[in-house]
Scaffold this active site. Structure first.
Site, PDB file in Angstrom:
ATOM      1  N   ARG A  97      91.767  34.361  82.624  1.00  0.00           N
ATOM      2  CA  ARG A  97      93.097  33.878  82.231  1.00  0.00           C
ATOM      3  C   ARG A  97      93.448  34.315  80.805  1.00  0.00           C
ATOM      4  N   PHE A 136      96.056  40.893  70.460  1.00  0.00           N
ATOM      5  CA  PHE A 136      96.938  40.223  69.490  1.00  0.00           C
ATOM      6  C   PHE A 136      96.113  39.841  68.279  1.00  0.00           C
ATOM      7  N   GLY A 137      96.414  40.414  67.133  1.00  0.00           N
ATOM      8  CA  GLY A 137      95.605  40.145  65.951  1.00  0.00           C
ATOM      9  C   GLY A 137      96.312  39.259  64.946  1.00  0.00           C
ATOM     10  N   GLU A 140      92.057  35.887  61.002  1.00  0.00           N
ATOM     11  CA  GLU A 140      91.228  36.708  60.101  1.00  0.00           C
ATOM     12  C   GLU A 140      89.942  35.948  59.771  1.00  0.00           C
ATOM     13  N   CYS A 246     105.124  33.421  69.608  1.00  0.00           N
ATOM     14  CA  CYS A 246     104.326  33.936  70.731  1.00  0.00           C
ATOM     15  C   CYS A 246     103.321  32.882  71.189  1.00  0.00           C
ATOM     16  N   ALA A 250     101.961  31.300  74.931  1.00  0.00           N
ATOM     17  CA  ALA A 250     100.562  31.337  75.379  1.00  0.00           C
ATOM     18  C   ALA A 250     100.006  29.928  75.552  1.00  0.00           C
ATOM     19  N   GLY A 347      73.818  16.743  88.895  1.00  0.00           N
ATOM     20  CA  GLY A 347      72.434  16.621  88.435  1.00  0.00           C
ATOM     21  C   GLY A 347      71.938  17.959  87.904  1.00  0.00           C
ATOM     22  N   GLU A 371      94.149  29.358  70.141  1.00  0.00           N
ATOM     23  CA  GLU A 371      95.567  28.987  70.270  1.00  0.00           C
ATOM     24  C   GLU A 371      95.868  27.678  69.556  1.00  0.00           C
ATOM     25  N   ASP A 375      92.308  19.659  66.764  1.00  0.00           N
ATOM     26  CA  ASP A 375      92.747  18.951  65.544  1.00  0.00           C
ATOM     27  C   ASP A 375      94.137  19.418  65.108  1.00  0.00           C
TER      28      ASP A 375
HETATM   29  P1  TGC Z   1     104.878  26.003  58.895  1.00  0.00           P
HETATM   30  O1  TGC Z   1     105.342  25.834  57.497  1.00  0.00           O
HETATM   31  O2  TGC Z   1     104.789  24.814  59.782  1.00  0.00           O
HETATM   32  O3  TGC Z   1     105.769  27.108  59.656  1.00  0.00           O
HETATM   33  C1  TGC Z   1     106.008  28.379  59.081  1.00  0.00           C
HETATM   34  C2  TGC Z   1     107.295  28.923  59.670  1.00  0.00           C
HETATM   35  O4  TGC Z   1     107.125  29.118  61.091  1.00  0.00           O
HETATM   36  C3  TGC Z   1     108.085  28.310  61.803  1.00  0.00           C
HETATM   37  N1  TGC Z   1     107.409  27.849  63.012  1.00  0.00           N
HETATM   38  C4  TGC Z   1     107.663  28.343  64.207  1.00  0.00           C
HETATM   39  N2  TGC Z   1     108.550  29.253  64.638  1.00  0.00           N
HETATM   40  C5  TGC Z   1     108.573  29.573  65.938  1.00  0.00           C
HETATM   41  N3  TGC Z   1     107.730  29.003  66.822  1.00  0.00           N
HETATM   42  C6  TGC Z   1     106.812  28.082  66.429  1.00  0.00           C
HETATM   43  N4  TGC Z   1     105.959  27.568  67.300  1.00  0.00           N
HETATM   44  C7  TGC Z   1     106.752  27.711  65.078  1.00  0.00           C
HETATM   45  N5  TGC Z   1     105.990  26.855  64.361  1.00  0.00           N
HETATM   46  C8  TGC Z   1     106.409  26.955  63.084  1.00  0.00           C
HETATM   47  C9  TGC Z   1     108.445  27.208  60.855  1.00  0.00           C
HETATM   48  O5  TGC Z   1     109.708  26.661  61.154  1.00  0.00           O
HETATM   49  C10 TGC Z   1     108.463  27.950  59.530  1.00  0.00           C
HETATM   50  O6  TGC Z   1     109.640  28.741  59.457  1.00  0.00           O
HETATM   51  P2  TGC Z   1     110.355  28.993  58.043  1.00  0.00           P
HETATM   52  O7  TGC Z   1     111.549  29.797  58.407  1.00  0.00           O
HETATM   53  O8  TGC Z   1     110.637  27.618  57.520  1.00  0.00           O
HETATM   54  O9  TGC Z   1     109.361  29.733  57.215  1.00  0.00           O
HETATM   55  O10 TGC Z   1     103.487  26.786  58.867  1.00  0.00           O
HETATM   56  P3  TGC Z   1     102.075  26.316  58.308  1.00  0.00           P
HETATM   57  O11 TGC Z   1     101.537  27.427  57.486  1.00  0.00           O
HETATM   58  O12 TGC Z   1     102.157  24.933  57.701  1.00  0.00           O
HETATM   59  O13 TGC Z   1     101.187  26.244  59.630  1.00  0.00           O
HETATM   60  C11 TGC Z   1     101.465  25.376  60.650  1.00  0.00           C
HETATM   61  C12 TGC Z   1     100.371  25.416  61.719  1.00  0.00           C
HETATM   62  C13 TGC Z   1      99.035  24.923  61.169  1.00  0.00           C
HETATM   63  C14 TGC Z   1     100.816  24.504  62.838  1.00  0.00           C
HETATM   64  C15 TGC Z   1     100.214  26.847  62.257  1.00  0.00           C
HETATM   65  O14 TGC Z   1      99.823  27.736  61.314  1.00  0.00           O
HETATM   66  C16 TGC Z   1      99.274  26.905  63.447  1.00  0.00           C
HETATM   67  O15 TGC Z   1      99.729  26.736  64.568  1.00  0.00           O
HETATM   68  N6  TGC Z   1      97.944  27.193  63.255  1.00  0.00           N
HETATM   69  C17 TGC Z   1      97.038  27.443  64.345  1.00  0.00           C
HETATM   70  C18 TGC Z   1      96.754  28.919  64.429  1.00  0.00           C
HETATM   71  C19 TGC Z   1      96.643  29.405  65.829  1.00  0.00           C
HETATM   72  O16 TGC Z   1      97.025  28.767  66.805  1.00  0.00           O
HETATM   73  N7  TGC Z   1      96.108  30.604  65.993  1.00  0.00           N
HETATM   74  C20 TGC Z   1      96.041  31.220  67.276  1.00  0.00           C
HETATM   75  C21 TGC Z   1      95.657  32.677  67.169  1.00  0.00           C
HETATM   76  S1  TGC Z   1      95.903  33.569  68.668  1.00  0.00           S
HETATM   77  C22 TGC Z   1      94.746  33.040  69.716  1.00  0.00           C
HETATM   78  O17 TGC Z   1      94.014  32.148  69.460  1.00  0.00           O
HETATM   79  C23 TGC Z   1      94.697  33.750  71.013  1.00  0.00           C
HETATM   80  S2  TGC Z   1      93.431  33.160  72.021  1.00  0.00           S
HETATM   81  C24 TGC Z   1      93.437  34.187  73.346  1.00  0.00           C
HETATM   82  C25 TGC Z   1      94.034  33.545  74.555  1.00  0.00           C
HETATM   83  O18 TGC Z   1      95.142  33.005  74.485  1.00  0.00           O
HETATM   84  O19 TGC Z   1      93.443  33.558  75.597  1.00  0.00           O
HETATM   85  P1  FAD Z   2      88.976  27.012  61.203  1.00  0.00           P
HETATM   86  O1  FAD Z   2      90.417  27.172  60.984  1.00  0.00           O
HETATM   87  O2  FAD Z   2      88.053  27.417  60.120  1.00  0.00           O
HETATM   88  O3  FAD Z   2      88.688  25.500  61.578  1.00  0.00           O
HETATM   89  C1  FAD Z   2      87.382  24.924  61.536  1.00  0.00           C
HETATM   90  C2  FAD Z   2      87.511  23.430  61.802  1.00  0.00           C
HETATM   91  O4  FAD Z   2      88.328  22.828  60.788  1.00  0.00           O
HETATM   92  C3  FAD Z   2      88.212  23.133  63.135  1.00  0.00           C
HETATM   93  O5  FAD Z   2      87.611  22.014  63.726  1.00  0.00           O
HETATM   94  C4  FAD Z   2      89.619  22.795  62.713  1.00  0.00           C
HETATM   95  O6  FAD Z   2      90.272  21.926  63.641  1.00  0.00           O
HETATM   96  C5  FAD Z   2      89.402  22.121  61.376  1.00  0.00           C
HETATM   97  N1  FAD Z   2      90.567  22.200  60.501  1.00  0.00           N
HETATM   98  C6  FAD Z   2      91.184  23.320  60.033  1.00  0.00           C
HETATM   99  N2  FAD Z   2      92.238  22.994  59.267  1.00  0.00           N
HETATM  100  C7  FAD Z   2      92.319  21.653  59.263  1.00  0.00           C
HETATM  101  C8  FAD Z   2      93.206  20.707  58.679  1.00  0.00           C
HETATM  102  N3  FAD Z   2      94.263  21.090  57.954  1.00  0.00           N
HETATM  103  N4  FAD Z   2      92.978  19.396  58.892  1.00  0.00           N
HETATM  104  C9  FAD Z   2      91.933  18.991  59.651  1.00  0.00           C
HETATM  105  N5  FAD Z   2      91.045  19.820  60.224  1.00  0.00           N
HETATM  106  C10 FAD Z   2      91.251  21.131  60.043  1.00  0.00           C
HETATM  107  N6  FAD Z   2      92.786  34.773  67.458  1.00  0.00           N
HETATM  108  C11 FAD Z   2      93.701  35.786  67.544  1.00  0.00           C
HETATM  109  O7  FAD Z   2      94.473  36.024  66.623  1.00  0.00           O
HETATM  110  N7  FAD Z   2      93.772  36.539  68.676  1.00  0.00           N
HETATM  111  C12 FAD Z   2      92.940  36.346  69.742  1.00  0.00           C
HETATM  112  O8  FAD Z   2      93.047  37.050  70.762  1.00  0.00           O
HETATM  113  C13 FAD Z   2      91.966  35.321  69.653  1.00  0.00           C
HETATM  114  N8  FAD Z   2      91.057  35.138  70.669  1.00  0.00           N
HETATM  115  C14 FAD Z   2      90.038  34.259  70.497  1.00  0.00           C
HETATM  116  C15 FAD Z   2      88.990  34.218  71.429  1.00  0.00           C
HETATM  117  C16 FAD Z   2      87.926  33.353  71.247  1.00  0.00           C
HETATM  118  C17 FAD Z   2      86.793  33.347  72.224  1.00  0.00           C
HETATM  119  C18 FAD Z   2      87.894  32.488  70.123  1.00  0.00           C
HETATM  120  C19 FAD Z   2      86.755  31.513  69.920  1.00  0.00           C
HETATM  121  C20 FAD Z   2      88.904  32.526  69.207  1.00  0.00           C
HETATM  122  C21 FAD Z   2      89.977  33.429  69.354  1.00  0.00           C
HETATM  123  N9  FAD Z   2      90.967  33.549  68.371  1.00  0.00           N
HETATM  124  C22 FAD Z   2      91.920  34.544  68.469  1.00  0.00           C
HETATM  125  C23 FAD Z   2      90.869  32.798  67.137  1.00  0.00           C
HETATM  126  C24 FAD Z   2      91.288  31.346  67.244  1.00  0.00           C
HETATM  127  O9  FAD Z   2      92.680  31.222  67.334  1.00  0.00           O
HETATM  128  C25 FAD Z   2      90.727  30.618  66.029  1.00  0.00           C
HETATM  129  O10 FAD Z   2      89.315  30.514  66.239  1.00  0.00           O
HETATM  130  C26 FAD Z   2      91.339  29.252  65.820  1.00  0.00           C
HETATM  131  O11 FAD Z   2      92.697  29.353  65.465  1.00  0.00           O
HETATM  132  C27 FAD Z   2      90.599  28.439  64.760  1.00  0.00           C
HETATM  133  O12 FAD Z   2      90.338  29.182  63.617  1.00  0.00           O
HETATM  134  P2  FAD Z   2      88.845  29.225  62.989  1.00  0.00           P
HETATM  135  O13 FAD Z   2      87.902  29.572  64.090  1.00  0.00           O
HETATM  136  O14 FAD Z   2      88.889  30.101  61.811  1.00  0.00           O
HETATM  137  O15 FAD Z   2      88.527  27.737  62.575  1.00  0.00           O
END
Ligand code: TGC
Ligand code: FAD
Length: 392
Positions: A97, A136-137, A140, A246, A250, A347, A371, A375
């Protein structure tokens, strides 16, 4: 692994709410998983390899760009069909998925939503057939939950951009043909760039030794003075909101996908409990195992209702980031708890590769983290209901 005898729980007759098209799409994906994924997935998870031979099948069931319009090669389906496809694929394996989620929501979606017409025509049709695969990068090494702090950057060199930096934990990176890379320009503004495999200075080393998502390829993206043509910048949107937009798509798919993993664990545990006899009766006839199974089907039903309603809101263009976040968090936590309980019902057999439960459980540890971690999603709901951001 044993033959796949999966029967989906539908305790509240949710199938009655689905259209004929939803049922057709869902059943095609379900049959494909039974035929092409279940027989091989355990072997690939054990050897930690992505089964590339399933890419064609994923494209055929519409898993690459389900909601992207047909004129760009997508399936042109609605959001509930997209969710149902993700549910069925994750019933097979979360790593499979993941490949579909990344290709659809994190590669095709940004090109469709933020790309130029030339970029759409050049990339989308070939991404829809799986001829081109993408990744999708965003994450970091030093910026996971806080992607806004990223240091990957590009400089304007006149006729091209020069890209430097590194991304970690990138699904599909080891075999992707293109990468959607989020990087800061000289003013510190985040933009999306389409980086192509053959570009000099671009490499994608694979990440090994994972205990989770073993059938999915994960790696790094390294940019060492990569010359990116100017026409590869996504012109339609910039700022952190672009990659976060995006993630909305997802995360929505994951909210459905997690139900699939939970359903497989529940169905396996229910069948096992009815067949396994201890103390002269099936363990399904004991109160403790019934409590576990009753709670599982209840939680699955609640998650199904949440996903279905969210799908309706998505179809109407009304689903908010916070609503999507709640469904991702709730449904993934529900699934991992069910996997843990189901494992106990089996078991000792529960820890083997004869059954899918331990693989689902280990996979879901990643789904809980990527994603946006559990937390972070709690904090998104917290900020939404209180008006106070507690991230920083
Ligand atoms: P924050 O100040 O809240 O927002 C910055 C700007 O972005 C806007 N915004 C959005 N816009 C569109 N869609 C959304 N969902 C949006 N959420 C926020 C917001 O309005 C603001 O705009 P502007 O114009 O005011 O600048 O940003 P923050 O730095 O405080 O961060 C908020 C937080 C922590 C929620 C966000 O950074 C976050 O979601 N962190 C988690 C990171 C994450 O999910 N990484 C995923 C990486 S990809 C991945 O994991 C792929 S896995 C592979 C698979 O799917 O199978
Ligand atoms: P951290 O951000 O270092 O977090 C560590 C711990 O601290 C977590 O428990 C978190 O909840 C907690 N924490 C962080 N900030 C706070 C806060 N403000 N308050 C309280 N607790 C907090 N990323 C991509 O871009 N593209 C991909 O395709 C992709 N694929 C992935 C595939 C796999 C198998 C995995 C494991 C990860 C993938 N990721 C990808 C990355 C993924 O999105 C990150 O691992 C995730 O966003 C968390 O970042 P981190 O691992 O650096 O943890």
């Amino acid at each position: 692994m044993r033959p796949d005898l999966f029967e989906a729980p539908d305790y509240y007759q949710l199938d009655d709410l689905l259209t004929e098209e939803h049922l057709l799409v869902r059943d095609a994906a379900r049959q494909w998983v039974k035929r092409d994924v279940s027989p091989i997935i355990e072997e690939y998870a054990q050897k930690a390899e992505f089964p590339k031979q399933i890419l064609k099948g994923l494209a055929e069931i519409g898993a690459f760009g389900p909601y992207i319009p047909e004129e760009y090669g997508g399936a042109g389906l609605d959001q509930i069909s997209y969710g149902l496809i993700m549910q069925e694929i994750e019933r097979g394996d979360s790593g499979v998925r993941s490949t579909a989620s990344v290709q659809s929501s994190l590669v095709m979606y940004p090109i469709f939503a933020y790309g130029s017409e030339e970029q759409r025509k050049k990339f989308l049709p070939r991404l829809a057939t799986g001829e081109l695969m993408g990744c999708f990068g965003l994450t970091e090494p030093d910026h996971g939950s806080n992607p806004g702090g990223m240091t990957t950057n590009f400089k304007d060199k006149g006729d091209h951009y020069l890209l430097n930096g590194a991304k970690l934990w990138i699904s599909n990176s080891p075999f992707a043909d293109i990468a959607i890379v989020w990087a800061k320009n000289e003013e510190g503004r985040i933009h999306g760039l389409i980086v192509e495999r053959e570009m000099e200075g671009f490499s994608t080393p694979e990440t090994h030794n994972k205990w989770s998502l073993r059938a999915s390829a994960t790696g790094e993206l390294i940019f060492d003075d990569v010359k990116v043509p100017k026409e590869n910048l996504l012109p339609g949107k910039n700022g952190l909101g672009a990659p976060l937009g995006c993630l909305d798509s997802a995360r929505y798919g994951i909210a459905w996908g997690a139900i699939g993993a939970a359903m497989d664990c529940y169905d396996t545990a229910l069948r096992y409990a009815k067949e396994r006899v201890q103390f002269g009766k099936p363990i399904a006839a004991t109160q403790l195992q019934q409590k576990k199974l009753a709670e599982m089907v209840t939680e699955i039903t609640k998650a199904q209702l949440l996903a279905y309603r969210l799908g309706q809101l998505k179809n109407e263009g009304k689903a908010t980031t916070a609503q999507i976040s709640m469904a991702k968090r709730n449904n993934v936590e529900m699934a991992i708890k069910i996997a843990r309980e189901a494992r106990q019902i089996l078991g000792g057999m529960g820890i083997t590769g004869e059954y899918p439960i331990m693989r689902h459980m280990m996979n879901l540890e990643s789904v809980l983290t990527y994603e946006g971690t559990h937390d972070i999603h709690l904090l998104i709901t917290g900020a939404d209901i209180t008006g106070h951001q507690a991230f920083k």
